[in-house]
Design an enzyme around this catalytic site. Structure first.
Site, PDB file in Angstrom:
ATOM      1  N   LYS A  89      -2.452   3.412   8.522  1.00 34.56           N
ATOM      2  CA  LYS A  89      -3.319   2.242   8.700  1.00 34.56           C
ATOM      3  C   LYS A  89      -4.306   2.457   9.849  1.00 34.56           C
ATOM      4  O   LYS A  89      -5.458   2.073   9.755  1.00 34.56           O
ATOM      5  CB  LYS A  89      -2.456   1.003   8.967  1.00 34.56           C
ATOM      6  CG  LYS A  89      -3.143  -0.280   8.605  1.00 34.56           C
ATOM      7  CD  LYS A  89      -2.220  -1.468   8.799  1.00 34.56           C
ATOM      8  CE  LYS A  89      -1.183  -1.572   7.696  1.00 34.56           C
ATOM      9  NZ  LYS A  89      -0.116  -2.525   8.032  1.00 34.56           N
ATOM     10  N   ILE A 123      -4.520   1.787  -2.105  1.00 39.19           N
ATOM     11  CA  ILE A 123      -5.319   1.007  -3.053  1.00 39.19           C
ATOM     12  C   ILE A 123      -6.741   0.904  -2.509  1.00 39.19           C
ATOM     13  O   ILE A 123      -6.939   0.596  -1.323  1.00 39.19           O
ATOM     14  CB  ILE A 123      -4.703  -0.391  -3.264  1.00 39.19           C
ATOM     15  CG1 ILE A 123      -3.243  -0.245  -3.734  1.00 39.19           C
ATOM     16  CG2 ILE A 123      -5.513  -1.193  -4.273  1.00 39.19           C
ATOM     17  CD1 ILE A 123      -2.480  -1.550  -3.834  1.00 39.19           C
ATOM     18  N   GLU A 165       3.313   7.396  -2.063  1.00 40.12           N
ATOM     19  CA  GLU A 165       2.511   6.447  -1.295  1.00 40.12           C
ATOM     20  C   GLU A 165       1.186   6.185  -1.992  1.00 40.12           C
ATOM     21  O   GLU A 165       0.473   7.118  -2.346  1.00 40.12           O
ATOM     22  CB  GLU A 165       2.225   7.018   0.102  1.00 40.12           C
ATOM     23  CG  GLU A 165       3.486   7.451   0.833  1.00 40.12           C
ATOM     24  CD  GLU A 165       3.196   7.895   2.253  1.00 40.12           C
ATOM     25  OE1 GLU A 165       2.168   7.500   2.821  1.00 40.12           O
ATOM     26  OE2 GLU A 165       4.024   8.648   2.795  1.00 40.12           O
ATOM     27  N   ARG A 224      -5.450  17.292  -6.323  1.00 43.38           N
ATOM     28  CA  ARG A 224      -5.272  18.551  -5.574  1.00 43.38           C
ATOM     29  C   ARG A 224      -3.843  18.646  -5.036  1.00 43.38           C
ATOM     30  O   ARG A 224      -3.136  17.650  -4.965  1.00 43.38           O
ATOM     31  CB  ARG A 224      -6.280  18.618  -4.411  1.00 43.38           C
ATOM     32  CG  ARG A 224      -6.076  17.524  -3.370  1.00 43.38           C
ATOM     33  CD  ARG A 224      -6.903  17.749  -2.104  1.00 43.38           C
ATOM     34  NE  ARG A 224      -6.847  16.609  -1.197  1.00 43.38           N
ATOM     35  CZ  ARG A 224      -5.922  16.434  -0.264  1.00 43.38           C
ATOM     36  NH1 ARG A 224      -4.927  17.298  -0.136  1.00 43.38           N
ATOM     37  NH2 ARG A 224      -5.958  15.375   0.525  1.00 43.38           N
ATOM     38  N   ASN A 232       4.246   2.329   0.506  1.00 38.71           N
ATOM     39  CA  ASN A 232       5.334   3.244   0.172  1.00 38.71           C
ATOM     40  C   ASN A 232       6.317   2.600  -0.806  1.00 38.71           C
ATOM     41  O   ASN A 232       6.689   1.437  -0.633  1.00 38.71           O
ATOM     42  CB  ASN A 232       6.102   3.637   1.441  1.00 38.71           C
ATOM     43  CG  ASN A 232       5.285   4.480   2.389  1.00 38.71           C
ATOM     44  OD1 ASN A 232       4.160   4.133   2.732  1.00 38.71           O
ATOM     45  ND2 ASN A 232       5.837   5.594   2.836  1.00 38.71           N
ATOM     46  N   LYS A 234      -1.915  19.574   1.381  1.00 35.27           N
ATOM     47  CA  LYS A 234      -2.477  20.583   2.285  1.00 35.27           C
ATOM     48  C   LYS A 234      -2.176  20.212   3.727  1.00 35.27           C
ATOM     49  O   LYS A 234      -1.994  19.047   4.047  1.00 35.27           O
ATOM     50  CB  LYS A 234      -4.015  20.629   2.140  1.00 35.27           C
ATOM     51  CG  LYS A 234      -4.525  21.588   1.095  1.00 35.27           C
ATOM     52  CD  LYS A 234      -6.046  21.678   1.159  1.00 35.27           C
ATOM     53  CE  LYS A 234      -6.690  20.852   0.062  1.00 35.27           C
ATOM     54  NZ  LYS A 234      -8.136  20.802   0.098  1.00 35.27           N
ATOM     55  N   THR A 248      -1.100   3.291   3.290  1.00 33.72           N
ATOM     56  CA  THR A 248      -0.449   3.706   2.042  1.00 33.72           C
ATOM     57  C   THR A 248       0.799   2.862   1.826  1.00 33.72           C
ATOM     58  O   THR A 248       1.671   2.806   2.687  1.00 33.72           O
ATOM     59  CB  THR A 248      -0.042   5.196   2.091  1.00 33.72           C
ATOM     60  OG1 THR A 248       0.882   5.396   3.183  1.00 33.72           O
ATOM     61  CG2 THR A 248      -1.252   6.095   2.255  1.00 33.72           C
TER      62      THR A 248
HETATM   63  P1  ADP Z   1       3.882   2.240   6.394  1.00 32.23           P
HETATM   64  O1  ADP Z   1       4.254   3.453   7.208  1.00 32.23           O
HETATM   65  O2  ADP Z   1       4.816   1.069   6.632  1.00 32.23           O
HETATM   66  O3  ADP Z   1       3.727   2.567   4.933  1.00 32.23           O
HETATM   67  P2  ADP Z   1       0.952   2.142   6.560  1.00 32.23           P
HETATM   68  O4  ADP Z   1       0.161   2.345   7.807  1.00 32.23           O
HETATM   69  O5  ADP Z   1       0.934   3.237   5.531  1.00 32.23           O
HETATM   70  O6  ADP Z   1       2.454   1.774   6.975  1.00 32.23           O
HETATM   71  O7  ADP Z   1       0.448   0.766   5.907  1.00 32.23           O
HETATM   72  C1  ADP Z   1       0.941   0.415   4.633  1.00 32.23           C
HETATM   73  C2  ADP Z   1       0.935  -1.082   4.371  1.00 32.23           C
HETATM   74  O8  ADP Z   1      -0.386  -1.618   4.540  1.00 32.23           O
HETATM   75  C3  ADP Z   1       1.302  -1.389   2.943  1.00 32.23           C
HETATM   76  O9  ADP Z   1       2.718  -1.468   2.770  1.00 32.23           O
HETATM   77  C4  ADP Z   1       0.620  -2.734   2.697  1.00 32.23           C
HETATM   78  O10 ADP Z   1       1.491  -3.806   3.037  1.00 32.23           O
HETATM   79  C5  ADP Z   1      -0.574  -2.712   3.655  1.00 32.23           C
HETATM   80  N1  ADP Z   1      -1.873  -2.486   2.999  1.00 32.23           N
HETATM   81  C6  ADP Z   1      -2.995  -3.219   3.278  1.00 32.23           C
HETATM   82  N2  ADP Z   1      -4.041  -2.796   2.572  1.00 32.23           N
HETATM   83  C7  ADP Z   1      -3.610  -1.757   1.805  1.00 32.23           C
HETATM   84  C8  ADP Z   1      -4.255  -0.912   0.838  1.00 32.23           C
HETATM   85  N3  ADP Z   1      -5.572  -1.050   0.541  1.00 32.23           N
HETATM   86  N4  ADP Z   1      -3.504   0.049   0.228  1.00 32.23           N
HETATM   87  C9  ADP Z   1      -2.188   0.193   0.542  1.00 32.23           C
HETATM   88  N5  ADP Z   1      -1.530  -0.578   1.442  1.00 32.23           N
HETATM   89  C10 ADP Z   1      -2.221  -1.555   2.075  1.00 32.23           C
HETATM   90 MG    MG Z   2       2.514   4.196   4.202  1.00 26.73          MG
END
Ligand code: ADP
Ligand code: MG
Length: 156
Positions: A22, A83, A80, A105, A30, A108, A28
């Site tokens: 984030k 969106i 992961e 791909r 998960n 990497k 992403t």
């Molecule tokens: P984590 O390590 O908990 O997966 P991330 O930094 O990968 O933390 O953030 C993932 C979370 O962000 C998702 O679980 C979701 O709740 C939120 N989120 C907000 N916008 C999006 C997006 N466009 N795609 C995926 N997740 C998103």
């Molecule tokens: Mg994540």
């Protein structure tokens, strides 16, 4: 990488292992270990594109990574989904439905954070282009994304 595609899947969004996606501007969502275990074991790690929908919301383009999960010392996979849409709020605990359509791909390692971010931005552009093709657009309308709420159960 293609033999299992398109691959339909749904499951709960769980807390990841804090890779700081984030912070990079590419969160992403998960899937739980249970959902990941249900994946074909020979599906290749790497970056894919497809469609995704949170709860019974709109269907959006996505890029997805299937990789080795550092939390389990790389003995288990992680799946992961980023969106390609700006959400007002996080959606932990909600049901994420996806269809994985194509492979972009392999995984990497990158020399710098900048190189990683620009690779992901290229993946996103590639996903957007691919998903505009009529053969891929039609999966956006698949019944899989339009089931009544009560029929939504994991992995069907
Ligand atoms: P984590 O390590 O908990 O997966 P991330 O930094 O990968 O933390 O953030 C993932 C979370 O962000 C998702 O679980 C979701 O709740 C939120 N989120 C907000 N916008 C999006 C997006 N466009 N795609 C995926 N997740 C998103
Ligand atoms: Mg994540």
């Amino acid at each position: 990488a293609m033999k299992h595609l398109p691959y339909f899947c749904r499951g709960e969004v769980v807390k990841g292992f804090g890779r700081g996606s984030k912070e990079l501007g590419i969160p992403t969502a998960n899937f739980s270990e249970q959902v990941v275990e249900s994946f074909p074991s020979d599906i290749s790690t790497g970056i894919y594109y497809g469609w995704a929908c949170v709860g019974n919301g709109d269907v959006h383009k996505m890029v997805l990574s299937i990789g080795w999960n550092p939390f389990y010392k790389n003995t288990k996979k992680s799946v992961e989904t980023h969106i390609i849409h700006t959400f007002k709020e996080d959606f932990y605990g909600e049901i994420l439905s996806i269809v994985i359509i194509g492979y972009i791909r392999p995984e990497k390692n990158f020399d710098s954070l900048e190189a990683l971010i620009s690779a992901i931005q290229e993946d996103i552009e590639e996903a957007k282009r691919q998903l505009d093709l009529p053969e891929h657009l039609k999966l956006k309308e698949d019944n899989f994304f339009h089931l009544p709420e009560r029929k939504i159960v994991n992995n069907h």
